[in-house]
Design a protein around this motif. Structure first.
Motif, PDB file in Angstrom:
ATOM      1  N   LEU A  72       4.233  36.565 -51.704  1.00  0.00           N
ATOM      2  CA  LEU A  72       5.491  36.858 -51.020  1.00  0.00           C
ATOM      3  C   LEU A  72       6.328  37.987 -51.583  1.00  0.00           C
ATOM      4  N   PRO A  73       6.600  38.050 -52.903  1.00  0.00           N
ATOM      5  CA  PRO A  73       7.522  39.113 -53.307  1.00  0.00           C
ATOM      6  C   PRO A  73       6.926  40.498 -53.100  1.00  0.00           C
ATOM      7  N   PHE A  74       5.598  40.575 -52.945  1.00  0.00           N
ATOM      8  CA  PHE A  74       4.945  41.872 -52.935  1.00  0.00           C
ATOM      9  C   PHE A  74       4.483  42.293 -51.540  1.00  0.00           C
ATOM     10  N   SER A  75       4.316  41.339 -50.667  1.00  0.00           N
ATOM     11  CA  SER A  75       3.776  41.652 -49.354  1.00  0.00           C
ATOM     12  C   SER A  75       4.850  42.173 -48.414  1.00  0.00           C
ATOM     13  N   PRO A  76       4.505  43.169 -47.553  1.00  0.00           N
ATOM     14  CA  PRO A  76       5.458  43.573 -46.516  1.00  0.00           C
ATOM     15  C   PRO A  76       5.604  42.486 -45.463  1.00  0.00           C
ATOM     16  N   LEU A  77       4.627  41.565 -45.414  1.00  0.00           N
ATOM     17  CA  LEU A  77       4.680  40.474 -44.439  1.00  0.00           C
ATOM     18  C   LEU A  77       5.356  39.274 -45.076  1.00  0.00           C
ATOM     19  N   SER A  78       6.661  39.336 -45.223  1.00  0.00           N
ATOM     20  CA  SER A  78       7.380  38.231 -45.850  1.00  0.00           C
ATOM     21  C   SER A  78       7.291  36.989 -44.977  1.00  0.00           C
ATOM     22  N   LEU A  79       6.751  35.920 -45.541  1.00  0.00           N
ATOM     23  CA  LEU A  79       6.570  34.686 -44.779  1.00  0.00           C
ATOM     24  C   LEU A  79       7.898  34.135 -44.282  1.00  0.00           C
ATOM     25  N   ILE A  80       8.918  34.168 -45.135  1.00  0.00           N
ATOM     26  CA  ILE A  80      10.221  33.624 -44.753  1.00  0.00           C
ATOM     27  C   ILE A  80      10.802  34.404 -43.574  1.00  0.00           C
ATOM     28  N   ARG A  81      10.675  35.730 -43.630  1.00  0.00           N
ATOM     29  CA  ARG A  81      11.213  36.559 -42.547  1.00  0.00           C
ATOM     30  C   ARG A  81      10.464  36.318 -41.249  1.00  0.00           C
ATOM     31  N   LEU A  82       9.159  36.078 -41.352  1.00  0.00           N
ATOM     32  CA  LEU A  82       8.384  35.861 -40.135  1.00  0.00           C
ATOM     33  C   LEU A  82       8.655  34.498 -39.518  1.00  0.00           C
ATOM     34  N   LEU A  83       8.946  33.489 -40.360  1.00  0.00           N
ATOM     35  CA  LEU A  83       9.204  32.156 -39.837  1.00  0.00           C
ATOM     36  C   LEU A  83      10.426  32.127 -38.928  1.00  0.00           C
ATOM     37  N   GLU A  84      11.380  33.045 -39.188  1.00  0.00           N
ATOM     38  CA  GLU A  84      12.584  33.089 -38.370  1.00  0.00           C
ATOM     39  C   GLU A  84      12.274  33.423 -36.909  1.00  0.00           C
ATOM     40  N   HIS A  85      11.088  33.985 -36.664  1.00  0.00           N
ATOM     41  CA  HIS A  85      10.731  34.365 -35.298  1.00  0.00           C
ATOM     42  C   HIS A  85      10.091  33.206 -34.526  1.00  0.00           C
ATOM     43  N   PHE A  86       9.888  32.066 -35.194  1.00  0.00           N
ATOM     44  CA  PHE A  86       9.205  30.950 -34.557  1.00  0.00           C
ATOM     45  C   PHE A  86      10.139  29.737 -34.489  1.00  0.00           C
ATOM     46  N   PRO A  87      10.807  29.546 -33.359  1.00  0.00           N
ATOM     47  CA  PRO A  87      11.730  28.406 -33.246  1.00  0.00           C
ATOM     48  C   PRO A  87      10.985  27.085 -33.155  1.00  0.00           C
ATOM     49  N   LEU A  88      11.573  26.061 -33.778  1.00  0.00           N
ATOM     50  CA  LEU A  88      11.047  24.708 -33.678  1.00  0.00           C
ATOM     51  C   LEU A  88      11.733  23.970 -32.531  1.00  0.00           C
ATOM     52  N   PRO A  89      11.079  22.989 -31.928  1.00  0.00           N
ATOM     53  CA  PRO A  89      11.771  22.153 -30.926  1.00  0.00           C
ATOM     54  C   PRO A  89      12.998  21.493 -31.538  1.00  0.00           C
ATOM     55  N   LEU A  90      13.992  21.210 -30.722  1.00  0.00           N
ATOM     56  CA  LEU A  90      15.254  20.669 -31.225  1.00  0.00           C
ATOM     57  C   LEU A  90      15.061  19.352 -31.979  1.00  0.00           C
ATOM     58  N   THR A  91      14.192  18.479 -31.481  1.00  0.00           N
ATOM     59  CA  THR A  91      13.975  17.197 -32.156  1.00  0.00           C
ATOM     60  C   THR A  91      13.370  17.397 -33.533  1.00  0.00           C
ATOM     61  N   VAL A  92      12.434  18.359 -33.623  1.00  0.00           N
ATOM     62  CA  VAL A  92      11.808  18.654 -34.918  1.00  0.00           C
ATOM     63  C   VAL A  92      12.824  19.286 -35.861  1.00  0.00           C
ATOM     64  N   THR A  93      13.635  20.210 -35.328  1.00  0.00           N
ATOM     65  CA  THR A  93      14.671  20.852 -36.142  1.00  0.00           C
ATOM     66  C   THR A  93      15.620  19.821 -36.744  1.00  0.00           C
ATOM     67  N   ASN A  94      16.073  18.900 -35.917  1.00  0.00           N
ATOM     68  CA  ASN A  94      17.004  17.875 -36.380  1.00  0.00           C
ATOM     69  C   ASN A  94      16.370  16.998 -37.458  1.00  0.00           C
ATOM     70  N   TYR A 147      17.465  16.706 -41.528  1.00  0.00           N
ATOM     71  CA  TYR A 147      17.902  15.422 -42.068  1.00  0.00           C
ATOM     72  C   TYR A 147      17.042  14.988 -43.246  1.00  0.00           C
ATOM     73  N   LYS A 148      15.748  15.331 -43.211  1.00  0.00           N
ATOM     74  CA  LYS A 148      14.827  14.991 -44.299  1.00  0.00           C
ATOM     75  C   LYS A 148      14.432  16.246 -45.074  1.00  0.00           C
ATOM     76  N   ARG A 149      15.371  17.188 -45.218  1.00  0.00           N
ATOM     77  CA  ARG A 149      15.044  18.502 -45.758  1.00  0.00           C
ATOM     78  C   ARG A 149      14.557  18.451 -47.202  1.00  0.00           C
ATOM     79  N   ILE A 150      15.075  17.532 -48.014  1.00  0.00           N
ATOM     80  CA  ILE A 150      14.643  17.469 -49.409  1.00  0.00           C
ATOM     81  C   ILE A 150      13.157  17.118 -49.478  1.00  0.00           C
ATOM     82  N   PHE A 151      12.741  16.130 -48.673  1.00  0.00           N
ATOM     83  CA  PHE A 151      11.340  15.728 -48.651  1.00  0.00           C
ATOM     84  C   PHE A 151      10.451  16.862 -48.150  1.00  0.00           C
TER      85      PHE A 151
END
Length: 490
Positions: free
Chosen positions: A68-90, A94-98
């Motif tokens: 990640l720190p070295f690639s131009p294809l930053s995984l975090i930046r690319l994930l922002e382009h893929f929305p999750l369904p609302l139920t999955v997001t919620n 809620y279980k973000r630590i896990f």
């Protein structure tokens, strides 16, 4: 020798151009992702089959996405382009630590495996052999070189981290020209490292890449990188965001979420909104409290949703050597309306189901909410509220930004500041959503929020933050841009 050098220069230009495309969110990114690996594999001058191309494409993807720190294809930046369904997001939030722990662990395992496989320069990816057998063989052959590669990556990470730390701490004082040179050199160095690692991973034939042509493309890419960096360093100053008092306090002027603190904060800071938390009591009333129990502020074993309103409002809560009674939300709202102070009300559901919570709130206060806004970490609560009260201004609270967000009825997002990028805020604005950042207590954090284009800042220090934004100098704003660039947020 020139042809070999030409190969390196050409692919260095490719990676820099890809980074520019990602930085500008250009659609060419998808073309690179599809055609780039194919081009890399064709260089091997071997006959491509569907199986061999699939294996090669997989490994190029692993290398690009895991480092990640070295690639131009930053995984975090690319994930922002893929929305999750609302139920999955919620459920995820809620279980973000896990989920963050699980995903983080899997990422570290993958990163380690990737490091073990990279040093094997004699690997032949385009092979018809059994994939698992080839993987095992590759893993075994990397033992002698693994430590060397790992130390190189560790050194590069340390240097990058040190530069970022110095800039973020304002210990590195730079002008526009020196900052431009620093960012371009870091970008080029990052791609050189990735390219060298790719060369270790693939068996390249370099018979067709011309040195002069490659040098031309590299010059073009470096100039493009410098231009994009300069554009970011010279962005026009954004408007000053609204200031929202977090839990109704201004520094240590009172106990959070209490009426005396509300009065003092309004008189001293005049915030655009006062943010507070409400919870449902046993007898279906609302009190103002962030926690589900009173252990922290009152040292009492009282759970709010298991206690009646009369018992709770007799309790004194303590903070900053001050005390005040736990606030009945009805009285808190009445005092805010008397002061003409708009509120930002957070729904704290605890163990209470969404439907009865929202229904009871609307029954008691549906006609009272006018200038006030509402937000919650439970997206279903916001959706339920908007169905019954569509004119209400309501927002969704995000502890971090990881995936993209699908279409929803929220009017704004209240987001934890460290993971927010300029791209995320720009996309939110295009979707007609405002962005509130929490919880910012320092001048440099507030300046970064303004630079990113945030609409509001939620803070425990509204007076100080408001004053610091109003008196900020051009140098202060420039340093904020430098810090954001080093963080990858601009």
């Amino acid at each position: 020798m020139k042809k070999i050098t030409g190969f390196y220069l050409f692919f260095l230009a490719v990676f820099l151009l890809l980074e520019i495309c990602l930085s500008l969110s250009l659609p060419l990114t998808g073309l690179y992702l599809l055609l780039g690996p194919l081009f890399l594999l064709k260089i091997n001058a071997q006959k491509l089959t569907l199986k061999s191309y699939g294996q090669g494409l997989f490994w190029v993807g692993v290398i690009c996405y895991l480092l990640l720190p070295f690639s131009p294809l930053s995984l975090i930046r690319l994930l922002e382009h893929f929305p999750l369904p609302l139920t999955v997001t919620n459920a995820f939030f809620y279980k973000r630590i896990f989920w963050l722990g699980l995903l983080g662990g899997l990422y570290l395992v993958g990163y380690y495996v990737c490091l073990r496989l990279l040093p094997s320069s004699n690997l032949q990816l385009l092979t018809e052999k059994n994939f698992l057998q080839q993987l095992r063989k590759n893993f075994d052959t990397s033992r002698s070189k693994h430590t060397f590669i790992f130390l190189i990556l560790l050194f590069f990470s340390a240097v990058t981290f040190l530069g970022t730390t110095l800039a973020v701490s304002d210990l590195m004082v730079v002008g526009k020209v020196s900052a431009l040179g620093y960012f371009v050199s870091v970008s080029v160095s990052k791609q050189i490292l990735l390219l060298w690692l790719l060369h270790q991973r693939l068996s390249f034939e370099t018979r067709t890449l011309n040195f002069k042509a490659s040098l031309f493309f590299l010059t073009l890419a470096v100039c493009g990188s410098a231009f994009v960096t300069w554009q970011k360093l010279t962005l026009p100053r954004e408007k000053i965001p609204l200031i929202i008092s977090h839990r109704g306090v201004d520094g240590t002027d009172g106990v959070q979420n209490t009426i005396p603190a509300l009065i003092k904060t309004h008189q001293r800071a005049h915030p655009a909104y006062v943010e507070l938390d409400i919870q449902l009591t046993l007898d279906q009333h609302f009190v103002v409290s962030h926690d589900e129990d009173l252990r922290k502020l009152a040292k009492k074993e009282l759970h709010i949703n298991q206690s009646p309103l009369e018992e709770l409002t007799k309790v004194q809560v303590f903070e900053h050597a001050k005390k005040a009674p736990l606030a009945d939300f009805t009285l808190y709202l009445a005092k805010a309306q008397q002061l003409d102070q708009p509120l930002l009300i957070e729904f704290k559901l605890g163990n209470v189901p969404v439907s009865p919570y929202v229904t009871q709130f609307l029954t008691l206060y549906g006609k009272e909410i006018k200038k006030d806004q509402i937000h919650s970490m439970d997206l279903l609560a916001i959706t339920t509220l908007k169905r019954s009260l569509p004119k209400a201004s309501a927002g969704f609270i995000l502890p971090f930004v990881l995936f993209g967000l699908p279409k929803n009825q929220a009017d704004f997002y209240s987001v934890s500041a460290p993971t927010v990028t300029k791209e995320f805020i720009t996309k939110a604005h295009k979707d007609h959503k405002k962005i509130y950042l929490w919880t910012l207590e320092q001048k440099k954090q507030a300046l970064e929020a303004q630079t990113l284009g945030a609409d509001a800042i939620i803070t425990d220090e509204p007076s100080q933050i408001k004053a610091s934004l109003q008196t900020a100098t051009p140098v202060d704003h420039f340093k904020a841009k430098v810090r954001l660039l080093l963080k990858g947020a601009l």
